[in-house]
Design an enzyme around this catalytic site. Structure first.
Site: not given
Length: 318
Positions: A12, A59, A84, A110, A118, A168
């Site tokens: 990322r 989104e 998402f 992620h 998370d 991530r």
């Protein structure tokens, strides 16, 4: 060439850096869903605020906006968490982006168990399957920082809908240590040659495959390692060549067993060069909260898990 551990960078991070580095060469716009700090599009926002659009926590709407921009001739790059981007916005991606074959690039950050603390709700381990099933959708999963930067450039030059997976966790760079390595959409890269078994890996499992190859060589096993950064279109020629020459294949991915790399490779092997196969993947379960490295070990998404799969498939070969 021996594997050398390179600098660690999250894909990322490399994605965000590439957007900034390529801004003067390509005329694209960047969209995000209120996650610019996490997806690393924030660095592009700072450098080119007039080309950045925050669509908020919506989104589906973001994909609609991206589709409209593409229809008007822009090159939109839309980012959010993979869960998402591919889950919440699946309908808009399917109907508004892919169906009319619009030139929208989607980045899902992620992804995978390595998202860590998370937890299961944010650890997307279904995104490759979701995007791969959409007609005409190109699907990428780069393994390290250098490959991610090459992939961003390639996607900006490619015309058509595409999805790219971002991680991530900071990972070791490997592709920049391989003599003769080059990136091309739809073409896998042989990072290490071998004769006894082929390990086809994607994303951060490429590094684990390389480590597993080193472990197995100490046992006298010659392992071919293929970095399959493009899940769709899959490099069928490279897969069939590996099946024919080594006789067995192991796939490794930070994704559910169903619908991802294993499924894609198996579909090619079963019709063209049937050989024994094993896979290292998430086996029909959800993730959980915890340190990324501990989770990868808990789900056997590591060099040890790949080595075990290789030993198992070699028993079948014998």
């Amino acid at each position: 060439m021996a594997y050398k551990i390179g600098d660690k960078v999250a894909t990322r991070e490399a994605y965000g850096a590439a957007l900034v580095e390529l801004a003067d060469k390509y005329d694209y716009v960047v969209l995000d869903a209120d996650l610019a700090a996490a997806t690393k599009t924030g660095v592009f926002k700072k450098a080119h605020p007039e080309r950045f659009f925050d669509c908020g926590i919506a989104e589906g709407n973001m994909m609609g906006v991206a589709a409209g921009m593409a229809a008007a001739g822009k090159i939109p790059v839309a980012a959010s968490f993979a869960m998402f981007a591919t889950g919440r916005a699946f309908e808009q991606i399917r109907n508004s982006v892919a169906y009319p074959k619009l030139n929208v690039k989607i980045a899902g950050s992620h992804a995978g168990i390595s998202t860590g603390e998370d937890g299961a709700t944010h650890q997307c381990i279904e995104d490759l399957a979701l995007m791969r099933v959409i007609p005409g959708m190109t699907v990428l999963s780069p393994c390290d920082g250098p490959e991610m930067k090459a992939a961003v450039k390639a996607l900006l030059e490619y015309k058509g809908p595409a999805y790219m997976r971002l991680g991530r966790l900071a990972v070791e760079s490997v592709t920049d240590t391989i003599e003769g390595y080059s990136f091309e959409i739809g073409k896998g890269a042989v990072l290490k040659d071998g004769t006894d078994v082929t390990v086809i890996a994607t994303g951060m499992m490429v590094q684990e495959a390389y480590k597993a190859a080193g472990m197995l060589e100490a046992e006298g096993v010659s392992v071919r390692v293929i970095d399959m950064h493009t899940i769709k279109p899959l490099d069928e020629e490279l897969v069939l060549k590996a099946a024919q020459e080594t006789g067995v294949i192991v796939t490794a991915e930070e994704h559910q067993t169903a619908g991802g790399l294993y499924s894609a490779v198996a579909e090619v092997v079963v019709k063209g060069q049937p050989v024994p196969m094993e896979n290292v993947s998430v086996r029909d379960t959800f993730g959980q909260s915890g340190p990324p490295e501990a989770l990868m070990d808990a789900y056997d998404l590591n060099a040890k898990g790949i080595a075990a799969a290789v030993r198992k498939v070699l028993e079948r070969k014998a």
